[in-house]
Design a protein around this motif. Structure first.
Motif, PDB file in Angstrom:
ATOM      1  N   ASN A   8       0.810  -1.221   0.000  1.00 48.30           N
ATOM      2  CA  ASN A   8       0.000   0.000   0.000  1.00 48.30           C
ATOM      3  C   ASN A   8       0.839   1.264   0.000  1.00 48.30           C
ATOM      4  OD1 ASN A   8      -2.252  -1.588   0.029  1.00 48.30           O
ATOM      5  ND2 ASN A   8      -2.975  -0.961   2.053  1.00 48.30           N
ATOM      6  N   ASP A   9       1.883   1.302   0.829  1.00 50.22           N
ATOM      7  CA  ASP A   9       2.717   2.507   0.901  1.00 50.22           C
ATOM      8  C   ASP A   9       3.416   2.764  -0.428  1.00 50.22           C
ATOM      9  OD1 ASP A   9       1.979   2.910   3.511  1.00 50.22           O
ATOM     10  OD2 ASP A   9       3.823   2.122   4.386  1.00 50.22           O
ATOM     11  N   HIS A  10       3.857   1.676  -1.074  1.00 49.53           N
ATOM     12  CA  HIS A  10       4.519   1.873  -2.365  1.00 49.53           C
ATOM     13  C   HIS A  10       3.513   2.367  -3.407  1.00 49.53           C
ATOM     14  CE1 HIS A  10       7.555   1.493  -5.419  1.00 49.53           C
ATOM     15  NE2 HIS A  10       6.733   0.762  -6.170  1.00 49.53           N
ATOM     16  N   GLY A  11       2.302   1.815  -3.387  1.00 47.48           N
ATOM     17  CA  GLY A  11       1.279   2.296  -4.310  1.00 47.48           C
ATOM     18  C   GLY A  11       0.995   3.774  -4.102  1.00 47.48           C
ATOM     19  N   ALA A  12       0.929   4.192  -2.837  1.00 45.86           N
ATOM     20  CA  ALA A  12       0.713   5.608  -2.535  1.00 45.86           C
ATOM     21  C   ALA A  12       1.872   6.453  -3.057  1.00 45.86           C
ATOM     22  CB  ALA A  12       0.554   5.798  -1.028  1.00 45.86           C
ATOM     23  N   ALA A  13       3.098   5.945  -2.903  1.00 43.16           N
ATOM     24  CA  ALA A  13       4.273   6.672  -3.383  1.00 43.16           C
ATOM     25  C   ALA A  13       4.253   6.804  -4.900  1.00 43.16           C
ATOM     26  CB  ALA A  13       5.548   5.972  -2.926  1.00 43.16           C
ATOM     27  N   VAL A  14       3.865   5.748  -5.589  1.00 38.78           N
ATOM     28  CA  VAL A  14       3.781   5.789  -7.056  1.00 38.78           C
ATOM     29  C   VAL A  14       2.776   6.853  -7.500  1.00 38.78           C
ATOM     30  CG1 VAL A  14       3.005   4.496  -9.086  1.00 38.78           C
ATOM     31  CG2 VAL A  14       4.531   3.420  -7.423  1.00 38.78           C
ATOM     32  N   ALA A  21      -3.306  13.338  -5.901  1.00 33.65           N
ATOM     33  CA  ALA A  21      -3.530  13.651  -4.495  1.00 33.65           C
ATOM     34  C   ALA A  21      -3.902  12.345  -3.800  1.00 33.65           C
ATOM     35  CB  ALA A  21      -4.647  14.669  -4.346  1.00 33.65           C
ATOM     36  N   VAL A  22      -3.146  11.968  -2.780  1.00 31.72           N
ATOM     37  CA  VAL A  22      -3.281  10.643  -2.181  1.00 31.72           C
ATOM     38  C   VAL A  22      -3.882  10.746  -0.789  1.00 31.72           C
ATOM     39  CG1 VAL A  22      -2.056   8.568  -1.431  1.00 31.72           C
ATOM     40  CG2 VAL A  22      -1.333   9.764  -3.514  1.00 31.72           C
ATOM     41  N   ASP A  23      -4.854   9.890  -0.531  1.00 35.07           N
ATOM     42  CA  ASP A  23      -5.470   9.779   0.791  1.00 35.07           C
ATOM     43  C   ASP A  23      -5.219   8.369   1.300  1.00 35.07           C
ATOM     44  OD1 ASP A  23      -6.990   9.682   3.062  1.00 35.07           O
ATOM     45  OD2 ASP A  23      -8.911  10.080   2.081  1.00 35.07           O
ATOM     46  N   SER A  24      -4.380   8.242   2.328  1.00 34.50           N
ATOM     47  CA  SER A  24      -4.068   6.933   2.917  1.00 34.50           C
ATOM     48  C   SER A  24      -4.593   6.869   4.335  1.00 34.50           C
ATOM     49  CB  SER A  24      -2.552   6.692   2.907  1.00 34.50           C
ATOM     50  OG  SER A  24      -2.057   6.701   1.597  1.00 34.50           O
ATOM     51  N   GLY A  25      -5.861   7.175   4.505  1.00 33.25           N
ATOM     52  CA  GLY A  25      -6.459   7.199   5.837  1.00 33.25           C
ATOM     53  C   GLY A  25      -6.791   5.813   6.336  1.00 33.25           C
ATOM     54  N   ASP A  26      -7.911   5.698   7.049  1.00 31.72           N
ATOM     55  CA  ASP A  26      -8.282   4.419   7.649  1.00 31.72           C
ATOM     56  C   ASP A  26      -8.751   3.397   6.614  1.00 31.72           C
ATOM     57  OD1 ASP A  26      -7.688   5.451  10.134  1.00 31.72           O
ATOM     58  OD2 ASP A  26      -9.747   6.123  10.516  1.00 31.72           O
ATOM     59  N   GLY A  27      -9.288   3.863   5.509  1.00 29.64           N
ATOM     60  CA  GLY A  27      -9.802   2.959   4.482  1.00 29.64           C
ATOM     61  C   GLY A  27      -8.750   2.650   3.430  1.00 29.64           C
ATOM     62  N   PRO A  28      -9.187   2.240   2.241  1.00 25.83           N
ATOM     63  CA  PRO A  28      -8.257   1.945   1.152  1.00 25.83           C
ATOM     64  C   PRO A  28      -7.483   3.192   0.732  1.00 25.83           C
ATOM     65  CG  PRO A  28     -10.478   1.116   0.673  1.00 25.83           C
ATOM     66  CD  PRO A  28     -10.590   1.995   1.875  1.00 25.83           C
ATOM     67  N   THR A  29      -6.293   2.977   0.219  1.00 28.44           N
ATOM     68  CA  THR A  29      -5.493   4.080  -0.306  1.00 28.44           C
ATOM     69  C   THR A  29      -6.092   4.534  -1.627  1.00 28.44           C
ATOM     70  OG1 THR A  29      -3.483   3.255   0.744  1.00 28.44           O
ATOM     71  CG2 THR A  29      -3.212   4.763  -1.121  1.00 28.44           C
ATOM     72  N   LEU A  30      -6.416   5.829  -1.710  1.00 23.79           N
ATOM     73  CA  LEU A  30      -7.051   6.381  -2.899  1.00 23.79           C
ATOM     74  C   LEU A  30      -6.216   7.520  -3.467  1.00 23.79           C
ATOM     75  CD1 LEU A  30     -10.800   6.582  -1.764  1.00 23.79           C
ATOM     76  CD2 LEU A  30      -9.824   4.986  -3.422  1.00 23.79           C
ATOM     77  N   GLY A  31      -6.174   7.590  -4.792  1.00 26.03           N
ATOM     78  CA  GLY A  31      -5.515   8.686  -5.466  1.00 26.03           C
ATOM     79  C   GLY A  31      -6.509   9.440  -6.329  1.00 26.03           C
ATOM     80  N   THR A  32      -6.481  10.769  -6.244  1.00 27.45           N
ATOM     81  CA  THR A  32      -7.360  11.600  -7.069  1.00 27.45           C
ATOM     82  C   THR A  32      -6.514  12.322  -8.104  1.00 27.45           C
ATOM     83  OG1 THR A  32      -8.847  11.956  -5.195  1.00 27.45           O
ATOM     84  CG2 THR A  32      -9.043  13.469  -7.069  1.00 27.45           C
ATOM     85  N   PRO A  33      -6.817  12.151  -9.410  1.00 29.60           N
ATOM     86  CA  PRO A  33      -5.992  12.786 -10.437  1.00 29.60           C
ATOM     87  C   PRO A  33      -6.103  14.304 -10.380  1.00 29.60           C
ATOM     88  CG  PRO A  33      -7.957  11.817 -11.410  1.00 29.60           C
ATOM     89  CD  PRO A  33      -7.927  11.368  -9.985  1.00 29.60           C
ATOM     90  N   ARG A  45     -11.321   8.991 -13.110  1.00 32.08           N
ATOM     91  CA  ARG A  45     -11.914   8.506 -11.872  1.00 32.08           C
ATOM     92  C   ARG A  45     -10.855   8.387 -10.781  1.00 32.08           C
ATOM     93  NH1 ARG A  45     -14.927   3.593 -14.882  1.00 32.08           N
ATOM     94  NH2 ARG A  45     -12.732   3.168 -15.264  1.00 32.08           N
ATOM     95  N   PRO A  46     -11.257   8.352  -9.516  1.00 32.26           N
ATOM     96  CA  PRO A  46     -10.309   8.068  -8.433  1.00 32.26           C
ATOM     97  C   PRO A  46      -9.669   6.700  -8.646  1.00 32.26           C
ATOM     98  CG  PRO A  46     -12.388   8.852  -7.547  1.00 32.26           C
ATOM     99  CD  PRO A  46     -12.625   8.604  -9.002  1.00 32.26           C
TER     100      PRO A  46
END
Length: 258
Positions: A8-14, A21-33, A45-46
């Motif tokens: 997950n952390d690597h996906g967020a880094a990518v 814009a990355v949200d790695s809160g309590d739920g799934p890691t999401l990226g917003t273009p 889409r996210p």
């Protein structure tokens, strides 16, 4: 079951390096273009990050998670443990999208899914084979008499190369009759698994699925049929794959370095 999250952390880094814009809160890691994000996908889409354990890099896990993401109107970035496993993921996700193979006449061989085939009487399909393959038949391969005037393809299940079951099309799998398969099984009030033949006669009783398998009976897997799993969104351009030790992102449209 505990989800594998090591990637997950690597996906967020990518995604962050690609301008999301990355949200790695309590739920799934999401990226917003954002306006300057690298375009891995064909829609804005996210993006949800799906981290896969080594044993999960296959159709049984990839296809259902991909379908779930599209149902939520999300693209998906799959993170696999090593670069050597990227090819296995691409084999599932890339054209012919989410099927094992496709002929020139567009007859498909399906991946086997994690679920078993449920029958109309509440039991499950069973046969005596080690390797099951679900595929569509070309018209000249038709095994049903009087089959004319339809563009629907028959679907055959083979077990160790021999025909086990046959349906007029993939929709026949929605709630098949017990007579469609050689055997069926279900748990009785005695907590044992009761095996019946297609006529409903009991031919065996076992304390566990493993005991049933030891005696040559193997549950039939439900095939992963894309039109049954994906309700919305194009499969092409909706996924990307990256390894935990790489910043090379593989997509429908090629490979991107971030």
């Amino acid at each position: 079951m505990v989800r594998y999250t090591a990637g997950n952390d690597h996906g967020a880094a990518v995604l962050s390096r690609a301008g999301y814009a990355v949200d790695s809160g309590d739920g799934p890691t999401l990226g917003t273009p954002q306006s300057d994000s690298t375009q891995f996908f064909r829609t804005d889409r996210p993006v949800v990050v799906e981290s896969l354990a080594p044993e999960e890099v296959g159709a049984e896990t990839l296809v259902p998670r991909f379908a779930n993401a599209l149902a939520r109107e999300q693209n998906v970035l799959f993170v696999v443990p090593t670069e050597s496993q990227v090819g296995a993921a691409l084999h599932v996700l890339d054209a012919p999208y989410c099927v094992a193979a496709e002929t020139d006449t567009r007859c498909r061989t399906f991946f086997n899914g994690p679920d078993r085939v449920p029958l109309s009487n509440g039991r499950y399909a069973l046969a005596q084979a080690d390797e099951y393959v679900w595929r569509e038949l070309d018209p000249e391969e038709s095994e049903l008499e009087g089959r004319t005037g339809s563009d629907r393809k028959e679907v055959v299940l083979t077990g160790d190369g021999e025909t086990v079951a046959l349906f007029t099309d993939v929709d026949g799998l929605s709630c098949p009759s017990p007579s469609a398969f050689p055997f069926s099984y279900g748990r009785g009030h005695d907590k044992q698994f009761h095996v019946q033949d297609r006529d409903g006669r009991e031919v065996g009783r076992f304390t566990s699925i493993q005991a049933m398998r030891t005696h040559g009976y193997e549950p039939v897997p439900m095939p992963l049929v894309p039109e049954h799993l994906f309700e919305r969104g194009s499969l092409a351009g909706s996924w990307a794959v990256v390894a935990e030790d790489s910043f090379r992102v593989h997509t429908t449209d090629g490979t991107h370095a971030v």
